[in-house]
Write a protein that holds these residues in place. Structure first.
Motif, mmCIF file in Angstrom:
data_model
loop_
_atom_site.group_PDB
_atom_site.id
_atom_site.type_symbol
_atom_site.label_atom_id
_atom_site.label_comp_id
_atom_site.label_asym_id
_atom_site.label_seq_id
_atom_site.Cartn_x
_atom_site.Cartn_y
_atom_site.Cartn_z
ATOM 1 N N ALA A 1 -5.326 3.852 -1.815
ATOM 2 C CA ALA A 1 -6.749 3.504 -1.777
ATOM 3 C C ALA A 1 -7.317 3.680 -0.370
ATOM 4 N N ILE A 2 -6.525 3.338 0.643
ATOM 5 C CA ILE A 2 -6.962 3.531 2.033
ATOM 6 C C ILE A 2 -7.145 5.014 2.318
ATOM 7 N N THR B 1 2.858 -5.985 9.013
ATOM 8 C CA THR B 1 2.284 -7.329 8.984
ATOM 9 C C THR B 1 1.724 -7.747 10.337
ATOM 10 N N MET B 2 0.827 -8.722 10.294
ATOM 11 C CA MET B 2 0.250 -9.293 11.497
ATOM 12 C C MET B 2 1.259 -10.133 12.273
ATOM 13 N N GLU B 3 2.370 -10.441 11.640
ATOM 14 C CA GLU B 3 3.410 -11.230 12.303
ATOM 15 C C GLU B 3 4.357 -10.358 13.128
ATOM 16 N N ILE C 1 -4.728 -1.112 8.875
ATOM 17 C CA ILE C 1 -3.484 -1.876 8.746
ATOM 18 C C ILE C 1 -3.521 -2.717 7.475
ATOM 19 N N SER C 2 -2.465 -2.613 6.684
ATOM 20 C CA SER C 2 -2.338 -3.414 5.475
ATOM 21 C C SER C 2 -0.880 -3.818 5.306
ATOM 22 N N SER C 3 -0.660 -5.020 4.796
ATOM 23 C CA SER C 3 0.706 -5.460 4.511
ATOM 24 C C SER C 3 1.158 -5.046 3.117
ATOM 25 N N ASN C 4 0.238 -4.468 2.363
ATOM 26 C CA ASN C 4 0.488 -4.136 0.958
ATOM 27 C C ASN C 4 0.661 -2.624 0.791
#
Length: 278
Positions: free
Chosen positions: A39-40, A51-53, A30-33
């Motif tokens: 790259a992942i 997002t974590m939100e 998980i990434s917000s970007n």
């Protein structure tokens, strides 16, 4: 196994992802970007951008996973944003995780916590770890959780660079010859990868440390590495430490929490030493 890793390509999540992929697991990061997606994927993992939100996003991403690795983070400049309540913001992410885990039905969790997480107060900004552990512990009993509690991170020493360059000193509100535990983030990743392979049962805690070294030894070692044998560790008062952080632009409330959390004489240091030596 299907494993979800939070924390994008951070100091722990990247080596953890690499280790898990090498072990043959199907990993979602998980990434917000959005810019991190390539790259992942280059690591052999799948990217989930969100997002974590966003609880619904988290629940969808967690669904069907065998294990989820959870960690909380805010934007890199959060310490200096006077509108950010650091502890409240990270605690809310922990509550989002709790809701997402419950909605997704995932049953095995590894959570990156910290030393001091057993204390409701007296641990500075580390208090958010206590809050998050408390929140996750409200999950049903059939959700098995391993809480990882590493000690101080070696990479936090990068914060020493400006004062070493300017004055040849490391400045903190603790110091001396007494050894303290420190940990490498790659060691944390290795321990988490190890714990993922082991059976999950109930709720457990594991402390993680790489070494013990005194502040004076740190100053000598860093100085020697850069060809400066005059580097010293300068211990200042709590008040001087606090004022220095505020002068640098840090949110005063966050600075107060960092000052308290860095205090080596806090009772959890002694507890951690005993646990590590058992």
């Amino acid at each position: 196994m299907k494993i979800v890793v939070t924390g994008s390509l951070g100091h722990i999540s990247k080596p953890l992802t690499q280790a898990l992929v090498q072990q043959g697991h199907l990993v979602t990061v998980i990434s917000s970007n959005q810019a991190r997606q390539a790259a992942i994927e280059d690591l052999g993992a799948k990217a989930a951008i969100g997002t974590m939100e966003d609880v619904d996003f988290l629940a969808r991403t967690f669904k069907g996973a065998d294990v989820v690795y959870l960690m909380e983070t805010l934007a890199h400049n959060s310490f200096f944003d006077h509108s950010v309540d650091f502890v409240a913001g990270l605690s809310k992410i922990g509550e989002n995780y709790r809701q997402a885990v419950e909605q997704s039905g995932v049953k095995q969790i590894i959570h990156l916590s910290s030393i001091g997480a057993h204390m409701a107060e007296g641990n500075g900004i580390l208090r958010f770890h206590y809050n998050v552990e408390k929140s996750l512990n409200q999950l049903p009993a059939d959700v098995h959780i391993k809480f990882m509690r590493p000690v101080g991170f070696y990479y936090n020493m990068f914060a020493f660079i400006p004062s070493i360059k300017a004055k040849g000193v490391i400045i903190a509100n603790y110091g001396g010859h007494e050894q303290e535990p420190w940990v490498s983030t790659t060691d944390i990743a290795a321990v988490i990868a190890e714990e993922i392979e082991k059976p999950f049962s109930g709720r457990s805690v594991r402390y993680i440390a790489s070494d013990e070294i005194s502040p004076n030894e740190i100053a000598h070692t860093l100085g020697e590495a850069i060809g400066r044998n005059d580097v010293k560790w300068l211990e200042v008062s709590d008040e001087q430490s606090l004022n220095g952080m505020i002068t640098a632009g840090m949110n005063p409330e966050t600075a107060q929490g960092r000052r308290n959390g860095n205090e080596r004489r806090s009772p959890w240091w002694g507890i951690v030493r005993r646990l590590l030596r058992q």
